[in-house]
Design a protein around this motif. Sequence first.
Motif, short mmCIF file in Angstrom:
data_model
loop_
_atom_site.label_atom_id
_atom_site.label_comp_id
_atom_site.label_asym_id
_atom_site.label_seq_id
_atom_site.Cartn_x
_atom_site.Cartn_y
_atom_site.Cartn_z
N GLY A 16 43.63 44.98 33.56
CA GLY A 16 43.45 43.59 33.76
C GLY A 16 42.83 42.93 32.50
N GLU A 17 42.34 41.79 32.77
CA GLU A 17 41.60 40.88 31.82
C GLU A 17 40.03 40.85 32.34
N LEU A 18 39.17 41.59 31.80
CA LEU A 18 37.89 41.71 32.11
C LEU A 18 37.09 40.49 31.54
N ILE A 19 36.51 39.76 32.58
CA ILE A 19 35.62 38.60 32.25
C ILE A 19 34.20 38.88 32.71
N GLY A 20 33.24 38.84 31.80
CA GLY A 20 31.76 39.25 32.08
C GLY A 20 31.64 40.72 32.34
N THR A 21 30.54 40.99 32.57
CA THR A 21 30.38 42.48 32.60
C THR A 21 29.20 42.67 33.47
N THR A 22 28.99 43.94 33.94
CA THR A 22 27.74 44.46 34.74
C THR A 22 27.27 45.70 34.38
N THR A 23 26.04 46.00 34.50
CA THR A 23 25.41 47.16 34.34
C THR A 23 25.40 48.42 35.20
N HIS A 24 25.97 47.66 36.35
CA HIS A 24 25.88 48.88 37.68
C HIS A 24 27.17 49.54 37.62
N LEU A 25 26.78 50.72 38.11
CA LEU A 25 28.16 51.86 38.01
C LEU A 25 28.64 51.53 39.61
N ILE A 26 29.93 51.58 39.50
CA ILE A 26 30.68 51.34 40.68
C ILE A 26 31.02 52.45 41.44
N GLU A 27 30.49 52.49 42.66
CA GLU A 27 30.47 53.90 43.92
C GLU A 27 31.52 53.71 44.68
N GLY A 28 32.17 52.40 44.83
CA GLY A 28 33.43 52.28 45.73
C GLY A 28 33.75 50.82 45.95
N PRO A 29 34.80 50.49 46.71
CA PRO A 29 35.15 49.39 46.99
C PRO A 29 34.53 48.64 48.42
N GLU A 30 34.38 47.52 48.81
CA GLU A 30 33.92 47.03 50.01
C GLU A 30 34.13 45.53 50.08
N GLN A 31 34.37 45.07 51.57
CA GLN A 31 34.51 43.82 51.60
C GLN A 31 33.24 43.05 50.82
N LEU A 32 33.67 41.70 50.51
CA LEU A 32 32.51 40.72 49.55
C LEU A 32 31.42 40.59 50.56
N GLN A 33 31.48 40.28 51.78
CA GLN A 33 30.35 40.05 52.62
C GLN A 33 29.34 41.28 53.13
N ALA A 57 28.37 42.40 45.64
CA ALA A 57 29.09 42.97 44.80
C ALA A 57 28.95 42.70 43.34
N CYS A 58 28.93 43.88 42.48
CA CYS A 58 28.79 43.89 41.05
C CYS A 58 29.99 43.38 40.19
N ALA A 59 31.20 43.46 41.05
CA ALA A 59 32.46 43.13 40.41
C ALA A 59 33.49 42.64 41.45
N ALA A 60 34.58 41.89 41.26
CA ALA A 60 35.40 41.66 41.99
C ALA A 60 36.79 41.38 41.17
N ILE A 61 37.89 42.05 42.00
CA ILE A 61 39.26 42.02 41.44
C ILE A 61 39.79 40.87 41.92
N VAL A 62 40.49 39.98 41.09
CA VAL A 62 40.77 38.38 41.45
C VAL A 62 42.04 38.27 40.91
N ASN A 63 42.98 37.64 41.85
CA ASN A 63 44.42 37.09 41.45
C ASN A 63 44.09 36.28 40.19
N ILE A 76 34.34 39.94 36.91
CA ILE A 76 35.53 39.65 37.27
C ILE A 76 36.73 40.56 36.51
N ILE A 77 37.58 40.97 37.27
CA ILE A 77 38.67 41.59 36.90
C ILE A 77 40.08 40.77 36.86
N LYS A 78 40.55 39.95 36.26
CA LYS A 78 41.74 39.18 36.76
C LYS A 78 43.18 40.12 36.57
N VAL A 79 43.90 40.06 37.64
CA VAL A 79 45.14 40.76 37.81
C VAL A 79 46.11 39.93 38.35
#
Length: 332
Positions: A16-33, A57-63, A76-79
Amino acid sequence: MKKSYSIEEINSYLNGELIGTTTHLIEGPEQLQAAKSHHISFIGSIKYAKYWAASKACAAIVNDNLTMEPIDNKAIIKVKNADLAMAKVLELFNPPAPEFTIDIHPTAVIHDTAIIGKGCKIGANCYVGKDVELGDNVILYPNVCVFDETVIGENTVVWSGTVIRERCIIGSHCIFHTNVSIGADGFGYRPSEDGRGLVKIPQIGNVIIGHYVEIGANSCVDRAKFSSTIIGDGCKIDNLVQIAHNSVMGRFCIMAGHSGLAGSVTLGDGVIIGGSASIKDHTTIHSGATVGAGSGVVGDVEAGKTVLGYPAQDARDMLKQWVAMRQFMKKQ
């Protein structure tokens, strides 16, 4: 072992297209709220974009057609398609299936005439009947019954409590979830000549299921009165679905929970049946058609058409009727 990935690793996997960054390691997916700082979430529609700023959330996959901005330490990862991209992320974090400590459990009962392919795993208290054939790498979890003369293709997985009756033909790479019934008697009765009871109509056919079919928990596929009940390649069937005798489903059909086909229904390719919809016997729903949730189909449906309501009719006409009825009721 707990899995974790950097945002760069996730983006490389998704291409995808990575916009911005985060120092957190991602341990799984979850709903935004509900997400925490170690979670990645996804936004496939503008109506969910408003939750991004407040989400932990430290990151989001976005249309990629949505205008979204990164926030400090939130990337943000744009896909092209956020739903499909999230499916790939879920695969990354998918926990392993239950392990077999022994390939064929000593409590399994396997008939001497059964043919068991290479790499098969058969759990405790399974029953494999006379002249059954299991292709390579078939998995039968504990308490599965496969009755006489049934053939199951390679890499098919059958979960606990499922019963596959005699003479069924199952393709490869299928998944049957818990307590599925395949090949039970079709529902056939006629009034007796003296008018005092019902005569059971013998159901002597079978069920044929194609490749890459998935059937949800507690769903039933009844065998045909004669010939076969058929489910085509790639069909996906939800929980608590009824498919009656002699029905024929084309390829890549979808049936949502609590829906049902009466006897001798025919579905073309790519038909979608919404939850709790019911289809009258001897009805044909042609390729690409959609039946809305809760609808009752009593006649044939044209290819590509969307129907809704009870009795089901063109979705646009039904929605106009509902609006007119609501306006009428307000005037009363």
